[in-house]
Motif scaffolding. Structure first.
Motif, mmCIF file in Angstrom:
data_model
loop_
_atom_site.group_PDB
_atom_site.id
_atom_site.type_symbol
_atom_site.label_atom_id
_atom_site.label_comp_id
_atom_site.label_asym_id
_atom_site.label_seq_id
_atom_site.Cartn_x
_atom_site.Cartn_y
_atom_site.Cartn_z
ATOM 1 N N ASP A 211 40.914 38.033 35.037
ATOM 2 C CA ASP A 211 41.384 39.386 34.747
ATOM 3 C C ASP A 211 40.243 40.226 34.185
ATOM 4 N N ASN B 290 39.474 32.730 33.534
ATOM 5 C CA ASN B 290 40.079 34.038 33.340
ATOM 6 C C ASN B 290 39.456 34.992 34.361
ATOM 7 N N PHE C 295 43.415 38.335 28.264
ATOM 8 C CA PHE C 295 44.545 37.825 29.039
ATOM 9 C C PHE C 295 44.928 36.461 28.460
ATOM 10 N N SER D 147 47.763 37.920 37.509
ATOM 11 C CA SER D 147 46.353 37.639 37.808
ATOM 12 C C SER D 147 46.295 36.285 38.509
#
Length: 376
Positions: free
Chosen positions: A264, A262, A269, A239
């Protein structure tokens, strides 16, 4: 006439024998008296004086330092002198044993009570050491000092740990090292001669200094856009939009905070930051609290997606501790305090601390002012 004479002789012999026995009985015990003074040559009042271990034949000195004990058998004895409650401190005492051998009443004029040994306030206190100081004994027959340490005030030669022995009467300090940070210690010193203890000091205590376990918890110290002492793991291999970076526009103190992203969309994650802890800072079995400020641009209430991981290279310390951290999209900084207790046994070196996130929604969150301190 002969019968009367014989009777008279018998009576005279009986009387002489009786007188002889009375004299022997009256001479079978003696008395010992004397004066006790301090090393400054002043009379010592209320000194306990005894023959044979204070079990009997005991008295105390008067205001002139005078004492007298009667009914002592002839021969060799231990004359013991003892004084406590010195300087209004019930723990301080001095005592001395004198060998006495006599077959007649005896007055002792030069009995000197040892001077008390007093522990001073410790100096040079750090997170792991302190210098313990006391005055010298100045007692005839000195043999050694014995310094004891304990974790409570119930300290004597049986409960304490012997940390130092010195046979030099002028060696009156000791640097005690390898102490735990943020911990209270108690000390007492005993003075001995060839017959045993001749004094016990007061009991002192102090707390070693606190130590900052987490370095650069405010992220103010930066090199090449990375915070010093921290290793940032954005876990962006699959990612690439995931990131952890310094943000100099958001903070609760100073100029910087740490910003996480984040990107993702497939669920939780993992991302984390880690720091190596100096050897022997953490105390086995001690309780600590981890403190940090945080905020987010998403809502994630009633979750335990943040973990504190403490482990060492030896593998005998591997604590994975889950923290309840509620995220709210309201732009407000919040404070989190998480308390935990370490195991009682582990290798206290090569320890790594991780603050680990497993955040499901996409978004940003920030950390600032991370610290970890000992509670007890």
């Amino acid at each position: 006439m002969k019968k009367n004479l014989s009777s008279l002789v018998f009576i005279l012999i009986s009387l002489l024998t009786s007188c002889s026995n009375d004299d022997d009985n009256s001479d079978s015990t003696i008395k010992i008296s004397g004066f006790i003074k301090s090393i400054n040559n002043t009379p010592e009042e209320n000194v306990k004086v005894s023959i044979s271990n204070f079990e009997n034949l005991t008295t105390s000195t008067d205001s002139e330092g005078y004492f007298q004990i009667e009914g002592i058998t002839k021969g060799e004895h231990d004359l013991m002198i003892y004084k406590d409650n010195i300087d209004s401190n019930s723990k301080v005492f001095v005592q001395k044993i004198f060998k006495v051998s006599t077959n007649s009443d005896t007055e002792l004029e030069s009995l000197t009570l040892p001077n008390p040994v007093i522990l001073d306030i410790p100096t040079e206190i750090t997170a792991s050491s302190a210098l313990i100081n006391w005055n010298n004994s100045s007692s005839d027959g000195f043999r050694e000092y014995k310094l004891y340490r304990h974790n409570s005030s119930g300290l004597d030669e049986t409960t304490g740990t012997l940390v130092h022995v010195s046979t030099d009467i002028n060696e009156t300090n000791f640097l005690d090292t390898n102490l735990n940070n943020s911990e209270t210690y108690y000390y007492r010193v005993y003075v001995l001669d060839e017959f045993g203890q001749i004094g016990g000091s007061n009991i002192i205590n102090f707390e070693t200094n606190n130590v900052q376990i987490i370095k650069n918890g405010s992220f103010e110290n930066v090199s090449n856009e990375d915070p010093l002492h921290w290793n940032l793991i954005p876990n962006d291999l699959n990612s690439p939009e995931n990131s952890i970076s310094i943000d100099n526009t958001q903070s609760t103190e100073g100029s910087n905070s740490l910003k996480f992203r984040n990107a993702d969309v497939n669920g939780c994650f993992e991302q984390w930051i880690e720091q190596d802890i100096d050897n022997n800072i953490l105390v086995k079995g001690a309780t600590y609290k981890l403190i940090f400020d945080y905020k987010s641009d998403f809502i994630l209430p009633n979750n335990n997606s943040v973990s504190l991981i403490i482990r060492n290279a030896g593998g005998d310390l591997d604590e994975w501790l889950y923290m309840d951290v509620d995220f709210f999209d309201d732009g407000q900084w919040r404070n989190n305090i998480f308390e935990f207790t370490l195991p009682s046994e582990f290798s206290n070196n090569n320890i790594d601390i991780d603050i680990h996130f497993c955040i499901a929604p996409t978004g940003y969150w920030w950390l600032d002012n991370i610290s970890m301190e000992r509670v007890n």
